[in-house]
Motif scaffolding. Structure first.
Motif, mmCIF file in Angstrom:
data_model
loop_
_atom_site.group_PDB
_atom_site.id
_atom_site.type_symbol
_atom_site.label_atom_id
_atom_site.label_comp_id
_atom_site.label_asym_id
_atom_site.label_seq_id
_atom_site.Cartn_x
_atom_site.Cartn_y
_atom_site.Cartn_z
ATOM 1 N N ILE A 24 36.068 -2.713 -27.023
ATOM 2 C CA ILE A 24 34.779 -2.848 -26.337
ATOM 3 C C ILE A 24 34.284 -4.283 -26.426
ATOM 4 O O ILE A 24 33.808 -4.862 -25.438
ATOM 5 C CB ILE A 24 33.754 -1.875 -26.941
ATOM 6 N N CYS A 25 34.390 -4.891 -27.602
ATOM 7 C CA CYS A 25 33.970 -6.287 -27.767
ATOM 8 C C CYS A 25 34.775 -7.214 -26.864
ATOM 9 O O CYS A 25 34.229 -8.170 -26.289
ATOM 10 C CB CYS A 25 34.113 -6.714 -29.225
ATOM 11 N N SER A 26 36.061 -6.939 -26.720
ATOM 12 C CA SER A 26 36.904 -7.754 -25.842
ATOM 13 C C SER A 26 36.414 -7.675 -24.402
ATOM 14 O O SER A 26 36.369 -8.683 -23.689
ATOM 15 C CB SER A 26 38.359 -7.285 -25.929
ATOM 16 N N ALA A 27 36.041 -6.468 -23.972
ATOM 17 C CA ALA A 27 35.526 -6.302 -22.616
ATOM 18 C C ALA A 27 34.194 -7.033 -22.447
ATOM 19 O O ALA A 27 33.928 -7.627 -21.387
ATOM 20 C CB ALA A 27 35.370 -4.821 -22.294
ATOM 21 N N LEU A 28 33.358 -7.010 -23.482
ATOM 22 C CA LEU A 28 32.086 -7.728 -23.420
ATOM 23 C C LEU A 28 32.307 -9.228 -23.287
ATOM 24 O O LEU A 28 31.613 -9.915 -22.522
ATOM 25 C CB LEU A 28 31.254 -7.436 -24.669
ATOM 26 N N VAL A 29 33.271 -9.763 -24.026
ATOM 27 C CA VAL A 29 33.551 -11.196 -23.937
ATOM 28 C C VAL A 29 34.127 -11.539 -22.565
ATOM 29 O O VAL A 29 33.823 -12.585 -21.991
ATOM 30 C CB VAL A 29 34.494 -11.645 -25.063
ATOM 31 N N MET A 30 34.962 -10.655 -22.017
ATOM 32 C CA MET A 30 35.465 -10.889 -20.662
ATOM 33 C C MET A 30 34.315 -10.996 -19.670
ATOM 34 O O MET A 30 34.317 -11.843 -18.765
ATOM 35 C CB MET A 30 36.417 -9.758 -20.263
ATOM 36 N N LEU A 31 33.283 -10.141 -19.827
ATOM 37 C CA LEU A 31 32.140 -10.155 -18.921
ATOM 38 C C LEU A 31 31.390 -11.477 -18.967
ATOM 39 O O LEU A 31 30.711 -11.848 -18.010
ATOM 40 C CB LEU A 31 31.194 -9.003 -19.284
ATOM 41 N N MET A 32 31.510 -12.202 -20.068
ATOM 42 C CA MET A 32 30.802 -13.474 -20.181
ATOM 43 C C MET A 32 31.280 -14.496 -19.160
ATOM 44 O O MET A 32 30.500 -15.356 -18.732
ATOM 45 C CB MET A 32 30.966 -14.027 -21.598
ATOM 46 N N THR A 33 32.537 -14.443 -18.760
ATOM 47 C CA THR A 33 33.027 -15.430 -17.787
ATOM 48 C C THR A 33 32.405 -15.205 -16.410
ATOM 49 O O THR A 33 31.898 -16.161 -15.807
ATOM 50 C CB THR A 33 34.554 -15.426 -17.736
ATOM 51 N N PRO A 34 32.390 -13.981 -15.856
ATOM 52 C CA PRO A 34 31.596 -13.780 -14.627
ATOM 53 C C PRO A 34 30.109 -14.069 -14.830
ATOM 54 O O PRO A 34 29.438 -14.576 -13.933
ATOM 55 C CB PRO A 34 31.833 -12.300 -14.300
ATOM 56 N N GLY A 35 29.577 -13.737 -16.027
ATOM 57 C CA GLY A 35 28.188 -14.068 -16.313
ATOM 58 C C GLY A 35 27.945 -15.565 -16.246
ATOM 59 O O GLY A 35 26.936 -16.034 -15.707
ATOM 60 N N LEU A 36 28.873 -16.326 -16.804
ATOM 61 C CA LEU A 36 28.781 -17.782 -16.733
ATOM 62 C C LEU A 36 28.839 -18.262 -15.285
ATOM 63 O O LEU A 36 28.128 -19.197 -14.900
ATOM 64 C CB LEU A 36 29.925 -18.410 -17.534
ATOM 65 N N ALA A 37 29.676 -17.614 -14.476
ATOM 66 C CA ALA A 37 29.773 -17.985 -13.067
ATOM 67 C C ALA A 37 28.426 -17.818 -12.363
ATOM 68 O O ALA A 37 28.010 -18.685 -11.573
ATOM 69 C CB ALA A 37 30.853 -17.144 -12.375
ATOM 70 N N PHE A 38 27.724 -16.726 -12.633
ATOM 71 C CA PHE A 38 26.399 -16.538 -12.053
ATOM 72 C C PHE A 38 25.402 -17.538 -12.618
ATOM 73 O O PHE A 38 24.559 -18.072 -11.882
ATOM 74 C CB PHE A 38 25.916 -15.103 -12.311
#
Length: 452
Positions: A24-38
């Protein structure tokens, strides 16, 4: 993040709970890259929006493949001279058993590898914000591949790999203050010193085109950062991950409030961009320090980072370097602040028994933190500048000036972020609206009454 020493009788067994938590933590960190894009995408002008998004997303592709092929081996393989790692079983992730545990922990090697992969993806994406509006996409993609190989993978080994010189020295970096944020911020500074300023820097208005996008991105980053930070303890067995979780929230809140207070005093307004930027500054600063300090210490670290980062973003106008979206001011400065303050706020009751100056530990840890900060900063800045210079002199780093002025989205991607051609506002719609009667010389104001 490094393996602990355990006795054979106490050898860990696979924990489904910790394994699930880390996925789950790995998936959360992955989400940070699209979050950074926004986050970045909202801060640029309309004509650069898609390029900014793509500069983050391409890292998901490039770094993922490199990590599987050799990156994990370089970063976390058997130590070679305290500078890099290497393990043939990690090459291609081909020699790893399904239930083979990461040494000293209760999670499989595959889980540790994918968690660390998401860190490796995010770090070069952070650099992109400094280069907005002006870098060829092909050159950026090649830069990511080279930078990850020469800079990120070795630095990750220094800081987190068993045998890495910073790890063995005792430098504390819970989740990436040096390996991620100082590394990316210094790289950003090195590249922009080589490629130069945007056309119109300090002359033309370069305001964010969508602050709601930026706020959304900051929220996604804040959410994902709980996995980034709390997950870095690699389990939930002793409460340290929980300490890091609450410190992440506390420091981020303090930094946001401190940034807004500074902004109000200095500029007279509380801005949404300031709130988003302050939150990210707090997240950056607590990343290296949150496992070693108390919640009160986290408030102090966040507040200091919020003010200093708010002050630092204006330095680009004073010194003339064009850090488009303040990567240097937020990530480099925030990473330095958080890393050095470990030497003052470490309680000795968190991730280790190391205490900082305010808890009776003297300045020994502070000097260790200085060594880690200075070495990563210098290495990343110099190597990144050399890579940018080499690419600029070969394939060219910058788009043509005409393409930069007209818009990098069309030049590099043949697309625009917003297409209004089908929104009913075209020529046909305008022709359907009756034009007002023309004024005549005898009635210049066109005020004649018309019979109903």
């Amino acid at each position: 993040m490094a393996p602990a020493i355990t006795l054979a009788a106490d050898a860990p067994t696979l924990s489904p709970a910790n394994t699930g938590f880390m996925l789950i933590c790995s998936a959360l960190v992955m989400l940070m890259t699209p979050g950074l894009a926004f986050f970045y995408g909202g801060m640029v002008r309309v004509k650069s929006t898609l390029n900014m998004l793509m500069m983050s997303f391409i890292s998901l592709g490039i770094v993922t493949i490199l990590w599987v092929l050799y990156g994990f081996s370089v970063a976390f393989g058997t130590d070679k001279g305290s500078l890099i790692g290497w393990d043939g079983d990690f090459v291609g992730l081909s020699g790893i058993g399904l239930t083979q545990l990461w040494d000293g922990y209760t999670i499989p090697v595959y889980v540790f590898a994918v968690f660390q992969l998401m860190f490796a993806v995010l770090t070069p994406a952070l650099i992109s914000g400094a280069l907005a509006d002006r870098v060829k996409f092909s050159a950026w993609a090649l830069f990511i591949a080279l930078w990850a190989t020469i800079v990120y993978f070795p630095v990750a080994h220094w800081v987190w790999g068993t045998g890495g010189w910073a790890f063995e020295l005792g430098v504390i970096d819970f989740a990436g203050g040096t390996a991620v944020h100082i590394n990316a911020g210094a790289a950003a500074l090195g590249v922009i010193l080589v490629i130069g300023k945007r056309v119109g820097f300090k002359k033309d208005p370069m305001r964010p085109h969508s602050l709601p996008w930026t706020m959304l991105g900051a929220g996604l980053l804040w959410f994902g950062w709980f996995g980034f930070n709390a997950g870095s303890w690699l389990g939930n067995d002793d409460g340290v991950g929980a300490l890091m979780f609450i410190n992440t929230q506390v420091a981020t809140a303090a930094a946001m409030l401190a940034w807004l207070a500074y902004e109000k005093i200095r500029h007279g307004a509380f801005t949404s961009l300031g709130a988003a930027s302050g939150a990210v500054a707090g997240l950056v600063a607590i990343t290296p320090s949150g496992g070693s300090c108390s919640p009160l210490g986290a408030i102090a670290i966040g507040a200091v980072a919020g003010v200093l980062c708010a002050m630092a973003v204006g330095l680009k106008y004073k010194f003339g370097y064009d850090d488009s979206l303040d990567v240097v001011g937020v990530h480099l400065v925030g990473g330095v602040v958080g890393s050095l303050l470990v030497g003052f706020f470490a309680t000795g009751g968190g991730q280790s028994d190391v205490a900082g100056l305010f808890y009776g530990g003297g300045l020994d840890q502070f000097w260790k933190q200085c060594a880690g900060v200075g070495s990563v900063l210098a290495y990343s800045l110099i190597v990144s500048a050399v890579l940018a210079f080499a690419l600029d002199k070969t394939i060219g780093m910058r788009v043509d000036e005409d393409d930069e002025v007209s818009g990098i989205d069309q030049a590099e991607h043949a697309e625009t972020a917003y297409d209004y051609s089908g929104a009913g506002g075209g020529t046909a719609a305008r022709q359907a609206v009756p034009a007002p009667a023309a004024a005549t010389p005898k009635d210049p104001q066109n005020t004649k009454k018309v019979d109903a």
